[in-house]
Design a protein around this motif. Structure first.
Motif, PDB file in Angstrom:
ATOM      1  N   PRO A 122       0.900  -1.291   0.045  1.00 24.14           N
ATOM      2  CA  PRO A 122       0.109   0.044  -0.294  1.00 24.14           C
ATOM      3  C   PRO A 122       1.053   1.234  -0.040  1.00 24.14           C
ATOM      4  O   PRO A 122       1.840   1.515   0.785  1.00 24.14           O
ATOM      5  N   GLY A 123       0.377   2.189  -0.674  1.00 22.85           N
ATOM      6  CA  GLY A 123       1.368   3.433  -0.775  1.00 22.85           C
ATOM      7  C   GLY A 123       2.115   3.765  -1.912  1.00 22.85           C
ATOM      8  O   GLY A 123       2.959   4.767  -1.711  1.00 22.85           O
ATOM      9  N   THR A 124       2.371   2.561  -2.896  1.00 27.62           N
ATOM     10  CA  THR A 124       3.407   2.566  -3.841  1.00 27.62           C
ATOM     11  C   THR A 124       2.869   3.259  -4.990  1.00 27.62           C
ATOM     12  O   THR A 124       3.756   3.444  -6.171  1.00 27.62           O
ATOM     13  N   ASN A 166      -2.730  -5.508  -3.221  1.00 26.82           N
ATOM     14  CA  ASN A 166      -1.730  -5.290  -2.276  1.00 26.82           C
ATOM     15  C   ASN A 166      -1.438  -6.869  -2.007  1.00 26.82           C
ATOM     16  O   ASN A 166      -0.140  -6.865  -1.580  1.00 26.82           O
ATOM     17  N   THR A 196       7.646   3.648   1.428  1.00 30.53           N
ATOM     18  CA  THR A 196       6.736   3.861   0.290  1.00 30.53           C
ATOM     19  C   THR A 196       6.823   5.308  -0.383  1.00 30.53           C
ATOM     20  O   THR A 196       7.151   6.272   0.579  1.00 30.53           O
ATOM     21  N   SER A 204       4.220   7.264  -0.797  1.00 33.54           N
ATOM     22  CA  SER A 204       3.408   7.972  -0.246  1.00 33.54           C
ATOM     23  C   SER A 204       3.793   8.276   1.394  1.00 33.54           C
ATOM     24  O   SER A 204       3.639   9.558   1.473  1.00 33.54           O
ATOM     25  N   LEU A 205       4.689   7.657   2.013  1.00 36.55           N
ATOM     26  CA  LEU A 205       5.162   8.024   3.162  1.00 36.55           C
ATOM     27  C   LEU A 205       6.167   8.967   2.950  1.00 36.55           C
ATOM     28  O   LEU A 205       6.158  10.115   3.963  1.00 36.55           O
TER      29      LEU A 205
END
Length: 492
Positions: free
Chosen positions: A269-271, A375, A444, A446-447
């Protein structure tokens, strides 16, 4: 007293009350009126509504005759993209003296004032010109556009609706041929396409599940803002570009091959799986149709949705792993109504076989691109990801040091008006220092983007704080094997 005024004080005249003087004048006028004349006026006034209804009926009959014998017309149903195009053209070319509007709170757009944006109740106000018929001139011809629909008010109450293109339109012009109307509609569509060339239109089913409606209009996103393997990115873009080439369609048809293409984007998630889908739609000028399988009632409804999707577009199926983990689990939940965990079944009503049928079955549409995101690719049914349904798999993983450097340069480019006075060379040096602090294949995109949001005004602050941020995030990752309850850690 303030209510009195002085007239000719030098001549000895008394102060007069204006209200008393006005009442005296009205009494004198009323005493001179003839009661028979008053009755005549009342009788005449009583005939006005009847005369108005008669004239209105005559106008309707006359307009009906003119429309029947002297007007050509084209009716565009509400919800059709052409309907929206015509309304957009009319709104853009409306007369300046328009005085009748419908006001509504625009929930999808925040105030541009930064101070007002902090207030919960601040929302932009949208004023839509209110009209039922509009006369206009285009290319030497006179047109009348009439709008009909009883759900105008109820449609405006939907926050996702922008009030454009919801009612049936009838475009008419004088003459025996409808060609001028067709030219006008074509011009409206060209105008709408020019207005939308810098945006991606995202469609979803309306709240009743009956038709596709524009859900959002997002600005184009450059592909260099989605960070994953550059070689894989070039391969993906080349494959899509080759598929959309008109010559490819002819090759498929001449060999009796179904003209379809499917992709699977997978990774943590967040990639950037959803962001990549939107960026591809903008890169190739395609609309994006979002399909939410859990909200689909039956296989027939799912098939109807795919039948109404235009041929040249992207169909997005997000988090497909959350819908069916495997075929046996889906069959068991349908038979018993109970999942493997003993809880009530919350699986969608449509089946996996229904999805497979719309992807490449006998009645499946051709010419569209299907993108599925997940995911957990290992939980997908093998029949769903076989060649022909998924032609290419794209892995989007955690960010590399090179991608972290590229993201830094994009965030603090001098062209973006950053408050610092650094030139390009100085920003590149800071980018090297920043990237050196990022562990390879750990965070990631997004992080990392969340970190940049805290330091958008100063690249120096971003570099000076990145080491502390990385340390904290690594400590968080070390606790992933535990569940925190009431301040204590327990093994999961």
């Amino acid at each position: 007293m303030a209510s009195r005024f002085h007239l000719g004080a030098a001549t000895g005249q008394q102060l007069l009350d204006p209200w008393a003087q006005g009442i005296s004048i009205m009494r004198d006028v009323w005493s001179q009126l003839d009661i028979t004349q008053i009755g005549s006026l009342i009788a005449i006034a009583g005939t006005i509504p009847t005369a108005w209804r008669f004239l209105h009926r005559v106008w309707q009959e006359a307009y009906g005759c003119v429309r029947r014998f002297f007007l050509a017309s084209v009716t565009i149903p509400g919800g059709d993209p052409l309907n929206r195009n015509v309304v957009q053209w009319i709104l853009a070319n409306r007369p300046r003296h328009c005085r009748s509007f419908t006001g509504r709170t625009e929930m999808g757009r925040a105030s541009s004032d930064r101070a007002a944006a902090l207030k919960k109740s601040q929302h932009a106000i949208q004023y839509l010109p209110h009209w039922n018929a509009r006369w206009l001139c285009y290319d030497g011809s006179i047109f009348v556009v009439t709008r009909k629909g009883s759900d105008f008010g109820s449609s405006l109450s939907d926050p996702s609706n922008d009030g454009i293109g919801n009612e049936d339109l009838t475009v008419s012009c004088f003459g025996w041929s409808a060609d001028p109307i067709k030219n006008f509609i074509h011009a409206c569509r060209e105008y709408a396409e020019k207005q939308a060339q810098f945006f991606v239109i995202i469609y979803s089913r309306d709240r009743y599940g009956l038709a596709w409606k524009p859900k959002a209009r997002k600005p184009l996103r450059r592909l260099d803002t989605v960070h994953f393997d550059e070689g894989l990115k070039r391969e993906l873009l080349g494959d899509i570009r080759n598929y959309l080439d008109p010559r490819t369609r002819k090759r498929y048809q001449s060999r009796s091959m179904p003209y379809r293409r499917g992709y699977l984007f997978y990774g943590p998630p967040g990639t950037g799986k959803s962001s990549l889908s939107v960026a591809i739609a903008g890169e190739f000028g395609l609309d994006l149709y979002e399909v939410k399988i859990p909200s689909v009632g039956t296989d027939a409804e799912l098939e109807q949705m795919f039948q109404e999707v235009p041929p040249r577009c992207i169909v997005l199926l997000e988090d497909i792993d959350a819908v069916w983990s495997d075929r046996s689990a889906g069959e068991k939940s349908q038979d018993n109504g109970v999942g493997r965990d003993g809880q009530n079944n919350t699986a969608p009503n449509c089946t996996l076989s229904g999805l497979l049928n719309v992807l490449d079955g006998v009645g499946s549409q051709e010419g569209r691109i299907v993108i599925m995101t997940t995911n957990r690719p290992e939980q997908l049914d093998s029949a769903l990801v076989r060649p022909g349904r998924v032609d290419m798999k794209v892995f989007l993983g955690n960010i590399s040091q090179k991608s972290a450097r590229d993201m830094f340069l994009r965030m603090f480019s001098p062209d973006l008006g950053c408050s610092s006075d650094l030139d390009t060379e100085e920003v590149e040096k800071l980018a090297d220092q920043f990237a050196a602090e990022i562990p390879e294949d750990t965070f990631t995109p997004s992080l990392l983007q969340g970190f940049f949001q805290l330091h958008l005004e100063s690249p120096q602050d971003a570099v000076s704080n990145i080491r502390t941020w990385v340390t904290k995030e690594l400590e968080k990752n070390s606790d992933k094997g535990f569940e925190v309850i009431n301040g204590r850690k327990h093994d999961m």
